[in-house]
Scaffold this motif. Structure first.
Motif, PDB file in Angstrom:
ATOM      1  N   TYR B 158      44.220  55.264  44.074  1.00  0.00           N
ATOM      2  CA  TYR B 158      43.477  54.161  44.697  1.00  0.00           C
ATOM      3  C   TYR B 158      43.082  54.524  46.130  1.00  0.00           C
ATOM      4  O   TYR B 158      41.924  54.369  46.527  1.00  0.00           O
ATOM      5  N   ASP B 168      35.603  49.589  52.463  1.00  0.00           N
ATOM      6  CA  ASP B 168      36.294  48.711  53.399  1.00  0.00           C
ATOM      7  C   ASP B 168      37.137  47.730  52.584  1.00  0.00           C
ATOM      8  O   ASP B 168      36.644  47.069  51.679  1.00  0.00           O
ATOM      9  N   ASP B 169      38.439  47.680  52.897  1.00  0.00           N
ATOM     10  CA  ASP B 169      39.359  46.824  52.144  1.00  0.00           C
ATOM     11  C   ASP B 169      38.973  45.354  52.152  1.00  0.00           C
ATOM     12  O   ASP B 169      39.154  44.654  51.164  1.00  0.00           O
ATOM     13  N   VAL B 170      38.492  44.874  53.303  1.00  0.00           N
ATOM     14  CA  VAL B 170      38.181  43.442  53.370  1.00  0.00           C
ATOM     15  C   VAL B 170      37.097  43.118  52.347  1.00  0.00           C
ATOM     16  O   VAL B 170      37.207  42.152  51.582  1.00  0.00           O
ATOM     17  N   GLY B 171      36.085  43.949  52.290  1.00  0.00           N
ATOM     18  CA  GLY B 171      35.008  43.744  51.332  1.00  0.00           C
ATOM     19  C   GLY B 171      35.528  43.743  49.894  1.00  0.00           C
ATOM     20  O   GLY B 171      35.148  42.902  49.084  1.00  0.00           O
ATOM     21  N   THR B 173      38.575  42.996  48.851  1.00  0.00           N
ATOM     22  CA  THR B 173      39.390  41.811  48.563  1.00  0.00           C
ATOM     23  C   THR B 173      38.525  40.562  48.438  1.00  0.00           C
ATOM     24  O   THR B 173      38.811  39.682  47.624  1.00  0.00           O
ATOM     25  N   LEU B 174      37.463  40.484  49.217  1.00  0.00           N
ATOM     26  CA  LEU B 174      36.635  39.278  49.165  1.00  0.00           C
ATOM     27  C   LEU B 174      35.972  39.104  47.787  1.00  0.00           C
ATOM     28  O   LEU B 174      35.519  38.013  47.451  1.00  0.00           O
ATOM     29  N   HIS B 176      37.684  38.961  45.279  1.00  0.00           N
ATOM     30  CA  HIS B 176      38.693  38.240  44.486  1.00  0.00           C
ATOM     31  C   HIS B 176      39.065  36.901  45.116  1.00  0.00           C
ATOM     32  O   HIS B 176      40.175  36.422  44.963  1.00  0.00           O
ATOM     33  N   THR B 177      38.125  36.320  45.825  1.00  0.00           N
ATOM     34  CA  THR B 177      38.400  35.054  46.507  1.00  0.00           C
ATOM     35  C   THR B 177      38.873  33.970  45.532  1.00  0.00           C
ATOM     36  O   THR B 177      39.700  33.131  45.889  1.00  0.00           O
ATOM     37  N   VAL B 180      42.526  34.114  45.181  1.00  0.00           N
ATOM     38  CA  VAL B 180      43.210  33.630  46.390  1.00  0.00           C
ATOM     39  C   VAL B 180      43.176  32.100  46.412  1.00  0.00           C
ATOM     40  O   VAL B 180      44.189  31.455  46.693  1.00  0.00           O
ATOM     41  N   ASP B 181      42.023  31.515  46.062  1.00  0.00           N
ATOM     42  CA  ASP B 181      41.918  30.045  46.006  1.00  0.00           C
ATOM     43  C   ASP B 181      42.949  29.475  45.034  1.00  0.00           C
ATOM     44  O   ASP B 181      43.639  28.500  45.346  1.00  0.00           O
TER      45      ASP B 181
END
Ligand code: SF4
Lengths: 481, 196
Positions: B158, B168-171, B173-174, B176-177, B180-181
């Protein structure tokens, strides 16, 4: 840490209860319950959000304070160093823009981030806690999975309230028996680090357990978990128990009423199940420990205070030998010198390791009726404003100033020497902080890590001294608390 | 983040163990609020010594730092990674890295490669005899090549994929929002909040 019906460790339970998403070949995505923020490791993260047009997902699970950089004198004036001031102002601006609650210099809740969280009751068992600071491991004393992260991860948590993480391994550090009366949590953790080495915990979450740990107060448990990172571990944890619940009850952010009961019910299910298997186990006999100090330039280079400076020629491992040679040269120490004959210029009492009220009480009890030796400077820096106020209400500040020590405002101070509180080149300190790295407390400064009790006794004699060796030097044994 | 596929460069041999983050960049250099300009602070205390390896003309322009075990112990300051990158390093090789430093470096595109101590010794020996010798680090094949040797190194799939793609990790993860919700809606309501 994979899901299984078998008995599980504390760390595995906390991990499993926070998995947001698990997919083959990817790290687990873990939910973060609390994100602590300070001025040094956050500005680039907030910039990242701004540049990408992102917001902070959960400002209500985020808390900021000013600690690393702030002065401990004249705190009502603008910060003199313009670069420090810019960094603190950047934090204020970022918190205002993104809605993050901030306890700035001057607020009653300002202080070292790892002292502030627990005292507010915002650190609780079973939580995941992160901060752009390696000593986030402190919060593991509550049975939280708490670890330091870098600035890229700070940005990730701000944006998503999660972190992608590869599982940690688990290590049990079982401390059996009873600590002798004059041996503290600081001595214990320094001995553990000397035992397993600065890389011994790499990849692990340490769980401290056993009779000696169960008897410790919350503050002592925080001292232990704090220094897990010095053994190379990501985190340290201690199972929540009645001591934990008693500490939390009534704190501003602790649950109350029926919420309290629900919380305690869950917290009580967290301790490691009987029969759970750790990846590694270390057993320490508490009854054999003595007051411990470091002689070198990493926290694993420590010995009982009754020992002498080691002779590198006697160290078999070539890497450890050359590291010891380098360390002794930097520390300007001669092999064979009794540690108790090493003189110091400065004593620093403070930091997230030993800047809490119990630490100040223990040191004050030793200084009561005594004087800091001529030529020695002693700085007492409470870990937070609340600690400072509590100490003042107990008269501890009077004990310190009466003995000739300086009573300062809260912050990290000489733990890392980012503010004006630094050692001058060649100066030597006895310090209750956690790192004796070259130059950590000021360029060319030399650091010996000690407990608050040893720090106070050392201040009295001007050389590394255990409280037991003060017999014959007049002083009162108790403080009017 | 910049992609990393393969890099060839000369070596800076740093024959020390336990190179902690306070040595890589002392705290007084951490006050900047940008991600650049940290090269001044790199090994600031050691650099005062003209004989420190970073100052030796024979190693100028080296881009692969090869150090002893426990590299990057200490604080979580990502500034340590930035200082190395700002100075021009693309790869750090050590027998063992501290966890947080390793995580930071891989997120920031500085490749950290763990190689056994005897291999590290051989790379040091090579650069002693020939400071211009190059080491090639290939992330595709996860190998380090120097002299006549080719040595495999470990890096999970990975992390390797993220570096190869420069993601970019943030991108990531976003994407999979929703998960998270869903997780958030099931959290107990009594869990602490920092605002009243
Ligand atoms: S007191 Fe020292 S170790 Fe603790 S957070 Fe501050 S600088 Fe870090």
């Amino acid at each position: 840490m994979v899901a299984r019906a078998e008995p599980r460790t504390l760390a595995e339970k906390v991990w499993e209860s926070h998995v947001v998403r698990r997919a083959e070949g990817e790290p687990d995505l873990l939910y973060i319950d609390l994100h602590l923020v300070h001025e040094v490791t956050s500005p680039q993260a907030f910039d990242g959000l701004r540049n990408a047009g992102r917001r902070v997902r959960r400002p209500d699970l985020t808390l900021a304070t000013e600690d690393h950089n702030v002065p401990t004198l004249l705190i009502d004036r603008p910060i003199a160093d313009p670069v420090s001031r810019t960094q603190v102002e950047a934090l204020r601006k970022n918190c205002a823009e993104f809605g993050v609650p901030l306890y700035p210099l001057g607020s009653d809740d300002q202080g070292i981030v790892h002292v502030v969280g627990p005292q507010l009751g915002v650190t609780q068992p079973g939580m995941t806690v992160v901060c752009g600071d390696s000593h986030t491991s402190t919060h593991g004393a509550f049975g939280a999975l708490a670890f330091g992260i870098g600035t890229s991860e700070v940005e990730h948590v701000l944006a998503t309230q999660t972190l992608p993480l590869k599982p940690f391994k688990t290590m049990a550090i079982t401390v059996e028996g009873e600590l002798p009366a004059d041996v503290t949590a600081k001595d214990l953790i320094l001995a553990v680090i000397a035992e397993i080495g600065t890389g011994g915990g790499q990849g692990y979450v340490l769980e401290y357990r056993g009779g000696a740990i169960e008897k410790l107060s919350m503050e002592a448990r925080m001292t232990i978990c704090n220094m897990s990172i010095e053994a190379g571990a990501r985190a340290g944890m201690i199972a929540p128990d009645a001591t934990t619940f008693d500490y939390l009850r009534g704190r501003p952010k602790a649950p109350s009423g029926s919420d309290w009961d629900a919380a305690v019910h869950w917290w009580s299910s967290l301790p490691t199940d009987p029969g759970a298997v750790f990846d590694r186990e270390v057993v320490i006999d508490a009854s054999r420990l003595r007051p411990f100090v470091t002689w070198g330039t990493n926290p694993g280079q420590g010995l009982p205070l009754s020992a002498a400076v080691p002779d590198p020629a006697q160290i078999a491992d070539p890497a450890a030998r050359s590291a010891a040679e380098r360390a002794l040269e930097y520390m300007d120490l001669v092999p064979g010198t009794p540690l108790s004959e090493i003189g110091v210029d400065t004593v620093f009492l403070g930091s997230c390791t030993n800047g809490r009220i119990e630490d100040l009480r223990a040191a004050a009890a030793i200084l009561q009726g005594r004087r800091v030796a001529d030529g020695v400077r002693m700085l007492v820096v409470p870990g937070s404003v609340r600690v400072r106020l509590q100490a003042e209400s107990e008269g501890l500040d009077q004990v310190f100033t009466g003995a000739g020590a300086e009573w300062r405002h809260a912050g990290c101070s000489m733990c890392l020497g980012m503010n004006p509180d630094q050692l001058a080149p060649g100066e030597r300190s006895a310090s209750t902080s956690n790192r004796n790295f070259e130059g950590r407390q000021g360029k060319g400064g030399r650091t010996h890590l000690v407990s608050p009790q040893v720090a106070a006794a050392t201040a009295v004699t001007g050389r590394l001294t255990s409280p037991a060796d003060l017999a014959g030097i007049p002083g009162s044994s108790t403080v009017n608390a | 983040m910049e992609k990393f596929t393969t890099h060839s460069g000369r070596v800076l041999p740093l024959r020390r163990s336990n190179v902690d983050t306070d040595q890589i960049i002392p705290a007084v250099y951490l006050k900047r609020i940008t991600r650049d300009g940290f090269e001044d602070g790199l090994f600031a205390a050691w650099r005062k010594d003209p004989d420190f390896v970073l100052n030796l003309p024979r190693y100028q322009g080296a881009t692969v730092l090869v150090a002893g075990p426990e590299f990057g112990t200490g604080s979580s300051r990502e500034h340590a990674v930035w200082a190395l990158q700002n100075y021009g390093f693309r790869v750090v090789i050590s027998p063992r890295f501290a966890d947080i430093f390793r995580g930071n470096s891989l997120k920031g595109g500085l490749l950290t490669v763990e190689l056994p101590e005897d291999v590290v010794e051989r790379i040091w020996a090579l650069t002693d005899s020939d400071p211009d010798a190059e080491v090639t680090v290939d992330l595709q094949s996860r190998t380090v090549d120097f002299a006549n040797e080719s040595v495999d190194f470990d890096l999970d799939d990975y992390a390797r994929w993220r570096l190869l793609e420069g993601l970019d990790d943030v991108g990531l993860t976003l994407r999979h929002t929703d998960s998270v919700d869903a997780f958030e809606s099931a959290r107990p309501s009594w869990m602490p909040r920092t605002v009243a």
